[in-house]
Motif scaffolding. Structure first.
Motif, short mmCIF file in Angstrom:
data_model
loop_
_atom_site.label_atom_id
_atom_site.label_comp_id
_atom_site.label_asym_id
_atom_site.label_seq_id
_atom_site.Cartn_x
_atom_site.Cartn_y
_atom_site.Cartn_z
N ASP A 32 0.80 -1.22 0.00
CA ASP A 32 0.00 0.00 0.00
C ASP A 32 0.83 1.27 0.00
O ASP A 32 0.47 2.26 -0.63
CB ASP A 32 -0.93 0.03 1.22
N GLU A 33 1.94 1.26 0.73
CA GLU A 33 2.74 2.48 0.88
C GLU A 33 3.61 2.79 -0.34
O GLU A 33 4.06 3.91 -0.51
CB GLU A 33 3.61 2.40 2.13
N ALA A 141 28.53 -4.51 9.73
CA ALA A 141 28.40 -5.23 8.47
C ALA A 141 26.91 -5.31 8.10
O ALA A 141 26.07 -5.58 8.95
CB ALA A 141 28.99 -6.63 8.61
N PHE A 142 26.60 -5.03 6.85
CA PHE A 142 25.23 -5.16 6.38
C PHE A 142 25.22 -5.37 4.87
O PHE A 142 26.20 -5.14 4.18
CB PHE A 142 24.38 -3.93 6.74
N ARG A 143 24.08 -5.84 4.40
CA ARG A 143 23.82 -5.99 2.97
C ARG A 143 22.53 -5.25 2.68
O ARG A 143 21.56 -5.34 3.44
CB ARG A 143 23.66 -7.47 2.62
N LEU A 144 22.51 -4.52 1.58
CA LEU A 144 21.32 -3.80 1.17
C LEU A 144 21.20 -3.88 -0.34
O LEU A 144 22.16 -3.63 -1.06
CB LEU A 144 21.41 -2.33 1.61
N ASP A 145 20.00 -4.23 -0.80
CA ASP A 145 19.69 -4.20 -2.23
C ASP A 145 18.82 -2.97 -2.47
O ASP A 145 17.86 -2.73 -1.73
CB ASP A 145 18.96 -5.46 -2.66
N GLY A 155 10.93 9.35 -3.26
CA GLY A 155 11.17 8.84 -1.92
C GLY A 155 11.89 7.50 -1.94
O GLY A 155 12.40 7.05 -2.96
N ILE A 156 11.89 6.89 -0.74
CA ILE A 156 12.55 5.59 -0.53
C ILE A 156 11.64 4.76 0.37
O ILE A 156 11.10 5.28 1.34
CB ILE A 156 13.96 5.80 0.06
N TRP A 157 11.45 3.48 0.04
CA TRP A 157 10.54 2.60 0.76
C TRP A 157 11.15 1.21 0.92
O TRP A 157 11.79 0.69 0.00
CB TRP A 157 9.22 2.44 -0.01
N TRP A 158 10.94 0.59 2.07
CA TRP A 158 11.33 -0.80 2.27
C TRP A 158 10.36 -1.67 1.47
O TRP A 158 9.15 -1.52 1.58
CB TRP A 158 11.24 -1.19 3.74
N ILE A 159 10.90 -2.60 0.66
CA ILE A 159 10.06 -3.54 -0.07
C ILE A 159 10.44 -4.99 0.24
O ILE A 159 9.89 -5.91 -0.34
CB ILE A 159 10.08 -3.29 -1.60
N GLY A 160 11.36 -5.18 1.14
CA GLY A 160 11.80 -6.50 1.59
C GLY A 160 12.62 -6.30 2.85
O GLY A 160 12.83 -5.17 3.30
N SER A 161 13.09 -7.39 3.43
CA SER A 161 13.86 -7.25 4.66
C SER A 161 15.24 -6.66 4.41
O SER A 161 15.82 -6.03 5.30
CB SER A 161 13.97 -8.60 5.38
N LEU A 162 15.78 -6.82 3.20
CA LEU A 162 17.08 -6.27 2.85
C LEU A 162 17.02 -5.42 1.57
O LEU A 162 18.04 -5.17 0.94
CB LEU A 162 18.09 -7.40 2.61
N THR A 163 15.82 -5.01 1.18
CA THR A 163 15.65 -4.34 -0.10
C THR A 163 14.81 -3.08 0.05
O THR A 163 13.76 -3.10 0.70
CB THR A 163 14.97 -5.27 -1.12
#
Length: 189
Positions: A32-33, A141-145, A155-163
């Motif tokens: 929705d967001e 340490a982290f991973r981001l897609d 804008g910017i929105w989370w669409i997964g746990s690492l994405t």
């Protein structure tokens, strides 16, 4: 110089674009967001069955390693390798197939625009350095897609746990993008 303990992968995935095209064309609300894609008409509201099947397909498309299918997947006619669904998803398959040519054309055009824009992008090191200065420590340490998408809203929105999804308009503005990345980096780093 040592390699950073963090890894950011940026893309404008045709498979993600096709999924979002289908989201709009089929009238799916989830997530929705997340704003709509620019230039794609929204279809009538999807049935509960299509909505549920699309959500599962979306999860497998955005983060396939985290959302493995418990059953074999079959490619959907007309989408090349960009849409794979379980055999039991006939309703979604039938609804999606008429949109194949338009969805692929849209994804191709967006990917070409992204490739042209990407050449002017700087890497993520600047945003991480800014985070580290503000935090007074090195980033964990982290991973981001990051999916750079032609979204109607900036804008910017989370669409997964690492994405995350980032609008191409925000990604093209280095200062605004670095500032928008800070909350994401605080959460991850």
């Amino acid at each position: 110089m040592t390699e950073p303990d963090w890894h950011v992968r940026e893309d404008c995935s045709p498979s993600v674009l096709v999924a979002l095209y289908l989201r709009q064309a089929l009238g799916v609300r989830h997530p929705d967001e997340l704003p709509q894609l620019r230039g794609v008409e929204r279809g009538p509201e999807a049935s509960e069955g299509i909505e549920r099947l699309w959500r599962r397909y979306w999860d497998m498309t955005v983060e396939p390693e985290a959302h493995l299918s418990p059953v074999p997947l079959e490619l959907v006619e007309g989408f090349g390798t960009h849409v794979a669904l379980p055999a039991y998803a006939e309703v979604l398959r039938g609804a999606a197939e008429p949109h194949a040519a338009q969805a692929l054309a849209y994804a191709h055009d967006a990917a070409v625009r992204y490739d042209r824009m990407r050449r002017s992008y700087r890497g993520y090191a600047g945003a991480v350095v800014e985070f580290e200065r503000g935090a007074g420590r090195r980033a964990h340490a982290f991973r981001l897609d990051v999916q750079v998408l032609p979204l109607a809203q900036r804008g910017i929105w989370w669409i997964g746990s690492l994405t995350v999804a980032v609008s191409d308009s925000l990604r093209g503005d280095v200062a605004a993008f670095d500032a928008a990345m800070q909350p994401i980096l605080r959460e991850l780093g």
